[in-house]
Design an enzyme around this catalytic site. Structure first.
Site, PDB file in Angstrom:
ATOM      1  N   HIS A  95    -111.730  42.149 -49.213  1.00 24.18           N
ATOM      2  CA  HIS A  95    -110.657  43.072 -48.882  1.00 24.18           C
ATOM      3  C   HIS A  95    -111.089  44.058 -47.809  1.00 24.18           C
ATOM      4  CE1 HIS A  95    -106.901  45.132 -49.617  1.00 24.18           C
ATOM      5  NE2 HIS A  95    -107.568  46.271 -49.609  1.00 24.18           N
ATOM      6  N   CYS A 153    -110.860  19.360 -26.412  1.00 22.29           N
ATOM      7  CA  CYS A 153    -111.124  20.503 -27.306  1.00 22.29           C
ATOM      8  C   CYS A 153    -111.794  21.681 -26.608  1.00 22.29           C
ATOM      9  CB  CYS A 153    -112.016  20.071 -28.465  1.00 22.29           C
ATOM     10  SG  CYS A 153    -111.707  18.420 -29.073  1.00 22.29           S
ATOM     11  N   GLU A 160    -108.068  36.638 -48.305  1.00 24.48           N
ATOM     12  CA  GLU A 160    -108.059  36.954 -49.736  1.00 24.48           C
ATOM     13  C   GLU A 160    -106.754  36.525 -50.408  1.00 24.48           C
ATOM     14  OE1 GLU A 160    -107.980  41.140 -50.894  1.00 24.48           O
ATOM     15  OE2 GLU A 160    -107.187  41.672 -48.927  1.00 24.48           O
ATOM     16  N   LYS A 177    -109.798  23.273 -23.585  1.00 27.47           N
ATOM     17  CA  LYS A 177    -108.563  23.817 -24.191  1.00 27.47           C
ATOM     18  C   LYS A 177    -108.871  25.129 -24.929  1.00 27.47           C
ATOM     19  CE  LYS A 177    -107.863  23.188 -28.159  1.00 27.47           C
ATOM     20  NZ  LYS A 177    -107.433  21.998 -28.834  1.00 27.47           N
ATOM     21  N   CYS A 179    -113.349  15.240 -25.583  1.00 27.08           N
ATOM     22  CA  CYS A 179    -113.466  16.523 -26.291  1.00 27.08           C
ATOM     23  C   CYS A 179    -114.165  17.556 -25.426  1.00 27.08           C
ATOM     24  CB  CYS A 179    -114.216  16.319 -27.601  1.00 27.08           C
ATOM     25  SG  CYS A 179    -114.601  17.872 -28.410  1.00 27.08           S
ATOM     26  N   TYR A 214     -99.742  18.025 -31.243  1.00 28.07           N
ATOM     27  CA  TYR A 214    -100.850  18.978 -31.090  1.00 28.07           C
ATOM     28  C   TYR A 214    -100.904  19.558 -29.679  1.00 28.07           C
ATOM     29  CZ  TYR A 214    -103.814  17.593 -35.179  1.00 28.07           C
ATOM     30  OH  TYR A 214    -104.360  17.375 -36.412  1.00 28.07           O
ATOM     31  N   GLU A 238    -100.089  23.349 -28.449  1.00 26.26           N
ATOM     32  CA  GLU A 238    -101.203  24.193 -27.999  1.00 26.26           C
ATOM     33  C   GLU A 238    -100.981  24.710 -26.581  1.00 26.26           C
ATOM     34  OE1 GLU A 238    -104.856  22.589 -30.765  1.00 26.26           O
ATOM     35  OE2 GLU A 238    -104.721  21.781 -28.753  1.00 26.26           O
TER      36      GLU A 238
HETATM   37  P1  NDP Z   1     -99.253  13.575 -30.816  1.00 26.11           P
HETATM   38  O1  NDP Z   1     -99.174  12.206 -31.348  1.00 26.11           O
HETATM   39  O2  NDP Z   1     -99.741  14.669 -31.676  1.00 26.11           O
HETATM   40  O3  NDP Z   1     -97.819  14.016 -30.280  1.00 26.11           O
HETATM   41  C1  NDP Z   1     -97.098  13.227 -29.374  1.00 26.11           C
HETATM   42  C2  NDP Z   1     -95.750  13.861 -29.160  1.00 26.11           C
HETATM   43  O4  NDP Z   1     -95.042  13.116 -28.189  1.00 26.11           O
HETATM   44  C3  NDP Z   1     -94.903  13.866 -30.416  1.00 26.11           C
HETATM   45  O5  NDP Z   1     -94.151  15.036 -30.476  1.00 26.11           O
HETATM   46  C4  NDP Z   1     -94.007  12.652 -30.194  1.00 26.11           C
HETATM   47  O6  NDP Z   1     -92.777  12.739 -30.858  1.00 26.11           O
HETATM   48  C5  NDP Z   1     -93.787  12.733 -28.705  1.00 26.11           C
HETATM   49  N1  NDP Z   1     -93.364  11.464 -28.151  1.00 26.11           N
HETATM   50  C6  NDP Z   1     -94.018  10.285 -28.203  1.00 26.11           C
HETATM   51  N2  NDP Z   1     -93.304   9.326 -27.605  1.00 26.11           N
HETATM   52  C7  NDP Z   1     -92.161   9.907 -27.187  1.00 26.11           C
HETATM   53  C8  NDP Z   1     -91.003   9.442 -26.521  1.00 26.11           C
HETATM   54  N3  NDP Z   1     -90.902   8.179 -26.163  1.00 26.11           N
HETATM   55  N4  NDP Z   1     -90.009  10.316 -26.250  1.00 26.11           N
HETATM   56  C9  NDP Z   1     -90.108  11.603 -26.615  1.00 26.11           C
HETATM   57  N5  NDP Z   1     -91.183  12.109 -27.250  1.00 26.11           N
HETATM   58  C10 NDP Z   1     -92.200  11.273 -27.536  1.00 26.11           C
HETATM   59  O7  NDP Z   1    -100.093  13.426 -29.478  1.00 26.11           O
HETATM   60  P2  NDP Z   1    -100.788  14.493 -28.562  1.00 26.11           P
HETATM   61  O8  NDP Z   1    -100.746  13.904 -27.205  1.00 26.11           O
HETATM   62  O9  NDP Z   1    -100.250  15.862 -28.758  1.00 26.11           O
HETATM   63  O10 NDP Z   1    -102.275  14.490 -29.107  1.00 26.11           O
HETATM   64  C11 NDP Z   1    -103.013  13.268 -29.202  1.00 26.11           C
HETATM   65  C12 NDP Z   1    -104.029  13.371 -30.298  1.00 26.11           C
HETATM   66  O11 NDP Z   1    -105.055  14.258 -29.907  1.00 26.11           O
HETATM   67  C13 NDP Z   1    -103.473  13.910 -31.597  1.00 26.11           C
HETATM   68  O12 NDP Z   1    -103.162  12.855 -32.461  1.00 26.11           O
HETATM   69  C14 NDP Z   1    -104.563  14.761 -32.157  1.00 26.11           C
HETATM   70  O13 NDP Z   1    -105.180  14.099 -33.226  1.00 26.11           O
HETATM   71  C15 NDP Z   1    -105.541  14.947 -31.015  1.00 26.11           C
HETATM   72  N6  NDP Z   1    -105.632  16.375 -30.707  1.00 26.11           N
HETATM   73  C16 NDP Z   1    -106.178  17.211 -31.616  1.00 26.11           C
HETATM   74  C17 NDP Z   1    -106.249  18.550 -31.362  1.00 26.11           C
HETATM   75  C18 NDP Z   1    -106.839  19.465 -32.364  1.00 26.11           C
HETATM   76  O14 NDP Z   1    -107.495  19.006 -33.284  1.00 26.11           O
HETATM   77  N7  NDP Z   1    -106.614  20.757 -32.261  1.00 26.11           N
HETATM   78  C19 NDP Z   1    -105.756  19.120 -30.122  1.00 26.11           C
HETATM   79  C20 NDP Z   1    -105.176  18.153 -29.251  1.00 26.11           C
HETATM   80  C21 NDP Z   1    -105.127  16.830 -29.540  1.00 26.11           C
HETATM   81  P3  NDP Z   1     -92.600  12.174 -32.355  1.00 26.11           P
HETATM   82  O15 NDP Z   1     -93.297  13.146 -33.257  1.00 26.11           O
HETATM   83  O16 NDP Z   1     -91.152  12.114 -32.532  1.00 26.11           O
HETATM   84  O17 NDP Z   1     -93.254  10.818 -32.351  1.00 26.11           O
END
Ligand code: NDP
Length: 525
Positions: A502, A108, A507, A111, A103, A238, A242
């Site tokens: 407002h 976080c 709101e 980012k 983080c 996510y 982002e």
């Molecule tokens: P996520 O799990 O959110 O997203 C992973 C993405 O990769 C999905 O779109 C998934 O598709 C895709 N994917 C996975 N495997 C494959 C594959 N074999 N082929 C094609 N696409 C694939 O992971 P992130 O890496 O974005 O983030 C990790 C974690 O970090 C999140 O779970 C989140 O909780 C945390 N995070 C939180 C943030 C915040 O609070 N603002 C910011 C950044 C991260 P599909 O949906 O089809 O599985």
């Protein structure tokens, strides 16, 4: 996904149900805790309060958000605690990490700094409509921003170390691994601990396709030597969403490739659609229902990404300065010795724990991303505090995952708490949905095409608000307040009786009077 989880705290029940086996295994009877506290007060080290065979009451592996919080709280309750962590670096590896963890150093915080940096581009553009003569974007010096970002991360790394020192948690720099239920190795030196807390987090993963070695992950994306002119981001979660927004605001041509019809699987369907529309409005190129098959290095040093769409047709995205894989994070358990110590892991390598964050080996506990429950910093903090109470105070405490709010720092932001409409329809018989979409006042003059969206999901039988969603400026800041309301069980009538501020976007949440949809017995009425 976080919003899907709907467990409720049984705190009061937990307190009166402390099994004897539990007390024996943690090693903290109420008697030993009392003696440890009094020894601590009288200035004697806690070593004296620990059975002599142990060096520490708790040995934590990993000094990220969860590990630091759990260790600090455990120490404040009177336990003798050590935490080990790899030496600092901005990019993680087998040998590098740093106090602060994902983080603070690779997630976080950096980012959000990148989000701030990129937002200025919009502000400069938007200011023209308000009379400012700033027709061309001023130049941006990437290296100055990176220097500022690195300084801030190093400051935070120092601040976290101070926090541990002030809490009397011993910090050991090195690679920790478990060598037995009560034994940890740190670079060849062995330590015995009554309890071991695993808080090693996760690491970015890459897809196993030809050319994956040319791709960067979020670690490197936060450390780029220059802003890319063209980038392809693979993934729709996510991180992908982002970073697509960040790069796009920096003026980069962005292609986002994901395999679902919409990005952000698990979020409210209407929100996903709305956000995709906003991204398209800002000029982002979304390639839905597409998967990358290969990444090739061009003769000019740039990269081509080959993608396949749902019909099987292939397309090439050429001339990328960078290709980013944001396809999930995996538990960081490699070489940790957990399986050798008998700790059960799940299919993705996650450490399997019970509701108290305890593994199948009674003296070994795990919190945060390595358990793959909800990968969010505030959740790891909650788990760290709960486990400290459970182990040290003999108060078995379950983290409460109901109404955990989260935000995607996209462009515009998406924030949410509680259930999506789809989840609510599964869990509740009768649901009322309120939505509104509008052009924010600022955008009427700035000329920005972006709109905002808000949604309330209400249990029609109890009038309780069970989901709040927003896409728009400051959605994260606004949602934190509504997260408290949802957790406290606010009703729609109570929201209606609140007087708005407002003029504000927020709101709108207290002025949505007419239901957009009524769902009765799972069917739209
Ligand atoms: P996520 O799990 O959110 O997203 C992973 C993405 O990769 C999905 O779109 C998934 O598709 C895709 N994917 C996975 N495997 C494959 C594959 N074999 N082929 C094609 N696409 C694939 O992971 P992130 O890496 O974005 O983030 C990790 C974690 O970090 C999140 O779970 C989140 O909780 C945390 N995070 C939180 C943030 C915040 O609070 N603002 C910011 C950044 C991260 P599909 O949906 O089809 O599985």
């Amino acid at each position: 996904m976080n919003m899907m989880m709907k467990t409720r705290s049984c705190f009061s029940v937990n307190r009166c149900q402390i099994p004897q086996a539990f007390i024996t295994a943690t090693g903290f009877t109420s008697h030993s805790r009392r003696s440890s506290t009094s020894l601590s007060r009288s200035g004697t080290t806690l070593r004296a309060s620990t059975a002599e065979e142990y060096d520490y009451d708790i040995f934590t592996i990993g000094a990220g958000s969860g590990g630091v919080r759990g260790s600090r709280f455990a120490a404040s309750y009177g336990a003798k605690v050590a935490v080990c962590e790899l030496p600092f670096d901005f990019i993680s590896s087998e040998t590098k990490g740093g106090v602060g963890g994902t983080c603070v150093l690779r997630g976080c915080v950096p980012k959000k700094l990148m989000v701030y940096a990129s937002e200025y581009a919009d502000s400069f553009r938007d200011s023209v409509g308000f009379g400012w003569e700033q027709r061309d974007l001023p130049p941006h010096t990437w290296s100055r921003f990176m220097d500022g970002k690195r300084k801030e991360l190093m400051r935070l790394n120092g601040a976290y170390k101070n926090t541990l020192a002030n809490a009397k948690v011993e910090l050991l720099e090195g690679r920790g691994s478990v060598v037995g239920p009560h034994e940890v190795d740190v670079d060849g030196k062995r330590y015995r601990a009554k309890n071991i807390l695993i808080a090693v987090g996760g690491r970015p993963t890459k897809l196993n396709i030809p050319g994956e070695e040319f791709c960067i992950t979020s670690d490197e994306a936060l450390e780029l030597p220059a802003a890319p002119k063209k980038v392809t981001v693979i993934g729709g979660g996510y991180i992908a969403v982002e970073f697509s927004g960040i790069f796009s605001r920096f003026g980069c041509e962005v292609h986002t490739v994901y395999r679902q019809p919409l990005p952000l699987r698990g979020f409210d369907q209407e929100c996903r659609k709305f956000l995709a529309e906003q991204y398209t409005q800002t000029g982002l190129n979304l390639h839905s229902e597409c998967s990358p098959t290969e990444v090739k290095k061009q003769s000019d040093g740039r990269y081509t990404v080959v993608i396949k769409d749902a019909s099987g047709a292939m397309k090439e995205l050429t001339d990328n300065d960078a290709v980013m894989m944001a396809t999930g994070r995996a538990p960081n358990v490699k070489g940790l010795g957990l399986e050798e110590a008998g700790v059960k892991l799940g299919n993705s390598g996650e450490v399997l724990v019970d509701e108290y964050s305890r593994t199948n080996v009674p003296s070994i506990w795990a919190i945060g991303d390595v358990t793959n429950r909800i990968q969010l910093t505030p959740v790891a903090l909650m788990e760290g505090m709960a486990v400290a109470k459970t182990i040290v105070l003999n108060e078995p405490t379950k983290p409460d995952y109901w109404a955990v709010a989260s935000a995607v720092f996209s462009h515009p932001e998406l924030a949410t708490v509680g259930l999506s409409e789809e989840q609510a329809m599964k869990d509740y018989k009768n649901v009322d949905v309120y939505t509104t979409s509008f052009r924010p006042m600022r955008n009427t003059i700035s000329g920005s095409p972006l709109r905002s969206f808000m949604k309330l999901v209400v249990d029609a039988d109890t009038d309780k608000v069970i989901g709040v969603h927003m896409i728009g400026d400051h959605a994260a800041e606004i949602m934190q307040g509504f997260a408290v309301c949802v957790k406290a069980g606010v009703t729609k009538s109570q929201m209606d009786s609140s007087v708005g501020i407002h003029p504000s976007a927020a709101e709108e949440f207290v002025t949505m009077r007419t239901a957009t949809r009524k769902i009765r017995n799972g069917v739209p009425a």
